[in-house]
Write a protein that holds these residues in place. Structure first.
Motif, mmCIF file in Angstrom:
data_model
loop_
_atom_site.group_PDB
_atom_site.id
_atom_site.type_symbol
_atom_site.label_atom_id
_atom_site.label_comp_id
_atom_site.label_asym_id
_atom_site.label_seq_id
_atom_site.Cartn_x
_atom_site.Cartn_y
_atom_site.Cartn_z
ATOM 1 N N LYS A 137 0.807 -1.224 0.000
ATOM 2 C CA LYS A 137 0.000 0.000 0.000
ATOM 3 C C LYS A 137 0.840 1.275 0.000
ATOM 4 O O LYS A 137 1.951 1.300 0.548
ATOM 5 C CB LYS A 137 -0.935 0.005 1.211
ATOM 6 C CG LYS A 137 -2.000 -1.067 1.065
ATOM 7 C CD LYS A 137 -3.014 -1.058 2.159
ATOM 8 C CE LYS A 137 -4.078 -2.127 1.843
ATOM 9 N NZ LYS A 137 -4.958 -2.388 2.947
ATOM 10 N N THR A 162 -10.685 6.985 2.789
ATOM 11 C CA THR A 162 -11.258 5.689 2.406
ATOM 12 C C THR A 162 -10.335 5.039 1.397
ATOM 13 O O THR A 162 -9.360 5.639 0.973
ATOM 14 C CB THR A 162 -12.620 5.880 1.724
ATOM 15 O OG1 THR A 162 -12.462 6.838 0.685
ATOM 16 C CG2 THR A 162 -13.659 6.335 2.709
ATOM 17 N N PHE A 163 -10.647 3.828 1.004
ATOM 18 C CA PHE A 163 -9.937 3.244 -0.125
ATOM 19 C C PHE A 163 -10.196 4.118 -1.326
ATOM 20 O O PHE A 163 -11.291 4.605 -1.527
ATOM 21 C CB PHE A 163 -10.456 1.821 -0.419
ATOM 22 C CG PHE A 163 -9.932 0.815 0.555
ATOM 23 C CD1 PHE A 163 -10.793 -0.016 1.221
ATOM 24 C CD2 PHE A 163 -8.573 0.701 0.782
ATOM 25 C CE1 PHE A 163 -10.308 -0.965 2.110
ATOM 26 C CE2 PHE A 163 -8.076 -0.243 1.672
ATOM 27 C CZ PHE A 163 -8.943 -1.073 2.348
ATOM 28 N N SER A 165 -11.019 5.310 -5.030
ATOM 29 C CA SER A 165 -11.742 4.783 -6.185
ATOM 30 C C SER A 165 -11.113 5.415 -7.410
ATOM 31 O O SER A 165 -10.734 6.564 -7.384
ATOM 32 C CB SER A 165 -13.220 5.126 -6.091
ATOM 33 O OG SER A 165 -13.376 6.519 -6.118
ATOM 34 N N GLN A 173 -9.914 -1.439 -9.996
ATOM 35 C CA GLN A 173 -10.177 -1.394 -8.556
ATOM 36 C C GLN A 173 -9.041 -2.051 -7.793
ATOM 37 O O GLN A 173 -8.674 -1.629 -6.703
ATOM 38 C CB GLN A 173 -11.497 -2.103 -8.231
ATOM 39 C CG GLN A 173 -12.739 -1.281 -8.559
ATOM 40 C CD GLN A 173 -12.869 -0.048 -7.675
ATOM 41 O OE1 GLN A 173 -12.231 0.068 -6.632
ATOM 42 N NE2 GLN A 173 -13.692 0.903 -8.108
ATOM 43 N N LYS A 177 -7.184 0.060 -4.828
ATOM 44 C CA LYS A 177 -7.330 -0.257 -3.400
ATOM 45 C C LYS A 177 -6.005 -0.153 -2.639
ATOM 46 O O LYS A 177 -5.999 -0.050 -1.418
ATOM 47 C CB LYS A 177 -7.973 -1.633 -3.212
ATOM 48 C CG LYS A 177 -7.029 -2.804 -3.429
ATOM 49 C CD LYS A 177 -7.687 -4.102 -3.007
ATOM 50 C CE LYS A 177 -6.856 -5.343 -3.253
ATOM 51 N NZ LYS A 177 -5.412 -5.209 -3.457
ATOM 52 N N ASP A 178 -4.910 -0.162 -3.368
ATOM 53 C CA ASP A 178 -3.608 -0.038 -2.698
ATOM 54 C C ASP A 178 -3.135 1.406 -2.554
ATOM 55 O O ASP A 178 -2.080 1.671 -1.996
ATOM 56 C CB ASP A 178 -2.552 -0.853 -3.454
ATOM 57 C CG ASP A 178 -2.727 -2.346 -3.235
ATOM 58 O OD1 ASP A 178 -3.203 -2.727 -2.146
ATOM 59 O OD2 ASP A 178 -2.403 -3.126 -4.146
#
Ligand SMILES: *Cc1c(COP(=O)(O)O)cnc(C)c1O
Length: 429
Positions: A137, A162-163, A165, A173, A177-178
């Motif tokens: 990440k 948040t993750f 987008s 995605q 997400k990382d």
């Protein structure tokens, strides 16, 4: 009033065969309306367009031309190298020469790898950080730009942690997400992200002085705090100095702020106007890179002799005359004061941010300290400002999210002419 007949005709023609008529979206005038200017040639502080207009240039190829256009030592170096062949696919001595000079000028780096763009540099730096830490990440900040590779094309949704987008179609995605998002200058938020993702964060990447949402300096203690968090959590700190490197000081933002990153990326000035990027770190990290280590990174034209010759001539000039950075800052301060005075006299709400030779004018009431406050500026006013200045022969970036770049070629007469242009158009804003 300027005439843009030929530029408009060329733009129409370009749009037939190039998407949007441009090879990089920032060149289109989408944010301000109108057709982009086609440039025929440039010298020193000026652009000469296809209609014969002379423009005082505050974009300077988006940063590289810190000593002005067609700077003679760079031009000569490129011409001389060209005669000897333009690419070999084998090492050249030139690459070691520019690497040695960069290592001497920039604090805390032992080795540097050259690539072809800032995008490549940042993309490779993140891969190296992931390979080195064994983690996936990354934390990036809303409004910071690190090139167009997938991991970076992620923006904050209403500042929430948040993750990410994807904000460009085509970014999966899985990649998004990382990439974890934080607000620039919000250290508490970064701390929370670290705590929520213990042992998962490979790196925090940022522009140490932001320049891609206008110019935004780091708040007191922000960079030091990020460094401490990275150290505490075993992550690497990446300073993206593609814009600030060799611009704010010989040693870039690291020298200016006294904060040492683990990996530093470069672009723009380091190529002297040719396509060059680079990333650098201490041995412990750089030795992870192929062919020494397992992290792969390569390029057919990386370290290209023309590009290296241009970059070397540029860095030599900056290394020789360190007063350049002081001169640039003085000119920028002069411009800042002149424009501010005019805007105040005309009762126009504004905020001007400035660090070294980077400056941005925001038509915003509140201090501009992050992406949200940069977005709060009055875009209609900016559009009028942009087109008004253009009509007066002053060329600033066609977006309120861009920094102006001051070059050593600008004279005080040019700066006075710019301030006079602002004074002329101010009543219309
Ligand atoms: C311009 C820029 C990049 C991307 O560099 P390219 O050469 O356009 O790929 C990356 N990071 C920052 C801070 C930049 O200003």
């Amino acid at each position: 009033m300027m005439i843009y007949k030929r530029s408009s005709a060329l733009f129409a023609e370009a749009q037939e065969v190039i998407p949007g008529g441009v090879n990089s979206p920032v060149r289109a005038f989408k944010a301000v309306g109108g057709d982009p200017i086609f440039v025929k040639e440039a010298k020193g502080a000026y652009l000469f367009d296809e209609d014969g207009n002379k423009l005082i240039d505050y974009i300077n190829s988006w940063g590289p031309m810190i000593l002005g256009h067609a700077y003679q030592p760079v031009v000569d170096a490129v011409i001389e190298r060209t005669k000897k062949g333009t690419s070999f696919g084998t090492p050249t001595e030139l690459e070691t020469q520019i690497a040695k000079l960069a290592v001497k000028m920039v604090p805390g780096i032992d080795k540097i790898r050259f690539v072809n763009s800032g995008t490549e540099a940042c993309m490779s730096a993140v891969r190296l950080a992931r390979g080195f830490t064994g983690r996936d990440k990354i934390i990036k900040f809303a409004g910071c730009y690190h090139g167009h590779s997938d991991s970076f094309l992620i923006q904050a949704g209403s500042g929430a942690v948040t993750f990410g987008s994807p904000n460009s179609p085509g970014v999966t995605q899985g990649t998004a997400k990382d990439t974890l998002l934080a607000e620039y200058n919000n250290l508490d938020q970064v701390r929370e992200i670290f705590e929520a993702n213990e042992d998962e964060i490979a790196t925090v990447i940022l522009e140490p002085i932001a320049g891609n949402m206008g110019c935004i300096p780091p708040a007191e203690g922000f960079l030091e705090g990020l460094k401490a968090l990275c150290e505490a959590h075993g992550a690497l700190l990446i300073f993206d100095e593609v814009m600030t490197g060799f611009r704010l000081a010989a040693g870039g933002a690291q020298e200016l702020t006294g904060v040492q990153a683990d990996i530093v990326t470069f672009g723009k000035v380091i190529g002297g106007g040719l396509p060059v990027g680079a990333f650098a770190a201490r041995n412990e990290i750089m030795n992870h890179l192929a062919p020494l280590g397992p992290v792969y990174q390569a390029g057919t034209l990386s370290g290209n002799p023309l590009a290296m010759a241009a970059g070397l001539a540029m860095l030599e000039a900056l290394d020789r005359d360190r007063e350049i950075f002081k001169r640039l800052e003085e000119k920028t301060e002069y411009l800042h004061k002149g424009i501010a005075q005019v805007l105040i006299e005309n009762k126009i709400t504004h905020t001007i941010n400035r660090v070294g030779s980077m400056i941005s004018v925001h038509f915003a009431e509140e201090a501009v300290t992050d992406f949200a406050s940069a977005s709060a500026g009055a875009n209609d006013t900016f559009k009028k400002f942009f087109h008004g200045l253009l009509a007066e022969g002053v060329y600033i970036a066609p977006s309120a999210y861009e920094t102006w770049f001051i070059t050593d070629a600008l004279t005080y007469e040019d700066l006075d002419a710019t301030i006079a242009a602002v004074a002329k158009i101010a009543p219309t804003l």
